[in-house]
Structure formats: C-alpha cells, structure tokens
Design a protein around this motif. Structure first.
Motif, PDB file in Angstrom:
ATOM      1  N   THR A 126     -16.991 -14.242   4.198  1.00 18.88           N
ATOM      2  CA  THR A 126     -17.965 -15.307   3.518  1.00 18.88           C
ATOM      3  C   THR A 126     -17.743 -14.927   2.148  1.00 18.88           C
ATOM      4  O   THR A 126     -17.683 -13.771   1.675  1.00 18.88           O
ATOM      5  CB  THR A 126     -19.098 -15.723   3.945  1.00 18.88           C
ATOM      6  OG1 THR A 126     -19.967 -14.493   3.877  1.00 18.88           O
ATOM      7  CG2 THR A 126     -19.231 -16.108   5.489  1.00 18.88           C
ATOM      8  N   TYR A 127     -17.672 -16.150   1.351  1.00 17.16           N
ATOM      9  CA  TYR A 127     -18.127 -15.682  -0.182  1.00 17.16           C
ATOM     10  C   TYR A 127     -19.467 -16.873  -0.365  1.00 17.16           C
ATOM     11  O   TYR A 127     -19.753 -17.637  -0.012  1.00 17.16           O
ATOM     12  CB  TYR A 127     -16.985 -16.655  -1.136  1.00 17.16           C
ATOM     13  CG  TYR A 127     -15.866 -15.891  -1.027  1.00 17.16           C
ATOM     14  CD1 TYR A 127     -15.362 -14.944  -1.681  1.00 17.16           C
ATOM     15  CD2 TYR A 127     -14.446 -16.786  -0.694  1.00 17.16           C
ATOM     16  CE1 TYR A 127     -14.142 -14.280  -1.713  1.00 17.16           C
ATOM     17  CE2 TYR A 127     -13.286 -16.211  -0.721  1.00 17.16           C
ATOM     18  CZ  TYR A 127     -13.199 -14.885  -1.302  1.00 17.16           C
ATOM     19  OH  TYR A 127     -11.771 -14.288  -1.578  1.00 17.16           O
ATOM     20  N   THR A 128     -20.121 -15.991  -1.276  1.00 14.53           N
ATOM     21  CA  THR A 128     -21.462 -16.740  -1.757  1.00 14.53           C
ATOM     22  C   THR A 128     -21.300 -16.537  -3.225  1.00 14.53           C
ATOM     23  O   THR A 128     -21.132 -15.452  -3.809  1.00 14.53           O
ATOM     24  CB  THR A 128     -22.634 -15.730  -1.247  1.00 14.53           C
ATOM     25  OG1 THR A 128     -22.685 -15.913   0.186  1.00 14.53           O
ATOM     26  CG2 THR A 128     -23.963 -16.373  -1.653  1.00 14.53           C
ATOM     27  N   ASP A 129     -21.355 -17.810  -3.744  1.00 17.78           N
ATOM     28  CA  ASP A 129     -20.981 -18.033  -5.126  1.00 17.78           C
ATOM     29  C   ASP A 129     -22.005 -18.574  -5.916  1.00 17.78           C
ATOM     30  O   ASP A 129     -22.768 -19.485  -5.366  1.00 17.78           O
ATOM     31  CB  ASP A 129     -19.754 -18.810  -5.151  1.00 17.78           C
ATOM     32  CG  ASP A 129     -18.647 -18.438  -4.429  1.00 17.78           C
ATOM     33  OD1 ASP A 129     -18.187 -17.126  -4.519  1.00 17.78           O
ATOM     34  OD2 ASP A 129     -17.981 -19.206  -3.483  1.00 17.78           O
ATOM     35  N   SER A 130     -22.036 -18.199  -7.261  1.00 14.02           N
ATOM     36  CA  SER A 130     -22.600 -18.827  -8.303  1.00 14.02           C
ATOM     37  C   SER A 130     -21.634 -19.521  -9.358  1.00 14.02           C
ATOM     38  O   SER A 130     -20.974 -18.766  -9.742  1.00 14.02           O
ATOM     39  CB  SER A 130     -23.592 -18.011  -8.808  1.00 14.02           C
ATOM     40  OG  SER A 130     -24.540 -17.473  -8.297  1.00 14.02           O
TER      41      SER A 130
END
Length: 164
Positions: A126-130
C-alpha cells in the motif's frame, strides 16, 4: 457605534475567509488526483526520473528520500541497479479524503515483473499519501510504502487439546 459596526464587519470577513479557505474535494479534484497517480506510475515505469520527481512538491518525500534531487536519484537507481526497467506499477482501490487544498489518500500497490513469461507479481503493498494542491496542480508531499505481509498460520493445537 461606528467602531462596533467595523469590528463586526472585520469579524465577519475573517470568519468568511476561514470558512472559504478550503471547500470539499470536487469531482475535478478527484480526477486530477487520479491522473497524478497515473503520471507517477507511468513516469517511474518508463524511467522518467524528472517526470516522477515532478509528481512531488520540491521538498516532497518518498519513504526516506526527501527533495527533488533525492527523488531523481532514486528513479535512476531503480532503473539501473534494481531491475526497474522490467517492472510495472499497478494501483487499485484509491481512497481519497480531504478538501480543495490538501488531501490524504490510501491505495493498493502491485508490482509486476514483465521480463518473465508469464509476468510475475513481485510484491503487493500500500501507499499512504499526503497531497497538496499547488499552482501546478496536485502533488505528493509525502508518500509511504508498506509491503504486505502474509498472515501467520495459526499454531496447531497442543497435544491432547480438543479441536475447536
């Protein structure tokens, strides 16, 4: 009376300014963010280090790499030393929350090696992005990758323990 009226007017303008500062994400925002994800994947898969770095803000971070030069260097290393030239990134189940100025997102990642026949899934995660909306459009400010870990198998029951 005039001072009271001016104070009330100033308070109203300040309140309206804070309320209007960030509206909900629009359909156009969702579309532009989805296109950012596509540009990101296509750039890294094609070895376009500058294009990939441009999906971030100038001080943006990908895992531990921070800033334009570090991001460009990562793509070059990915292609030249980590077999990135034969890999493709796929994202799915993109979930976006935020407002018209900043957002957070979470998306599934699948990395495929197409040099093998049939192609091989190398990893999932997964990617967790801002993200932030800049004058040039939406950009990543921070991107964290987390690889999936298979759950451990339950331990067999101890000898003499009845099954559940």
């Amino acid at each position: 009376m005039k001072k009271l009226w001016l104070s009330a007017l100033a308070a109203g303008v300040m309140f309206a300014g804070t309320c209007a500062a960030a509206s909900p994400l629009s359909a156009q925002d969702y579309f532009e963010i989805q296109q950012l994800y596509a540009r990101y994947n296509i750039a890294i898969d094609n070895g376009d280090a500058e294009g990939w770095a441009a999906t971030f803000t100038p001080d943006g971070a990908f895992n531990t790499m921070v800033g334009h030069d570090a991001l460009v260097g990562f793509v070059n290393m990915w292609r030249e030393k980590l077999n990135g030239a034969t890999r493709k990134h796929w994202n799915n189940n993109l979930q976006i929350t935020g407002n018209s100025k900043e957002a957070s997102a979470y998306v599934y990642l699948m990395l495929v090696d197409y040099s093998t026949k049939p192609a091989t899934i190398l990893t999932t995660g997964t990617y967790t992005d801002s993200l932030i909306k800049t004058k040039d459009g939406w950009r990543f400010t921070k991107r964290i990758t987390k690889g999936d870990v298979a759950p451990t198998s339950p331990s067999p029951p101890a000898a003499g323990t009845p099954p559940k």
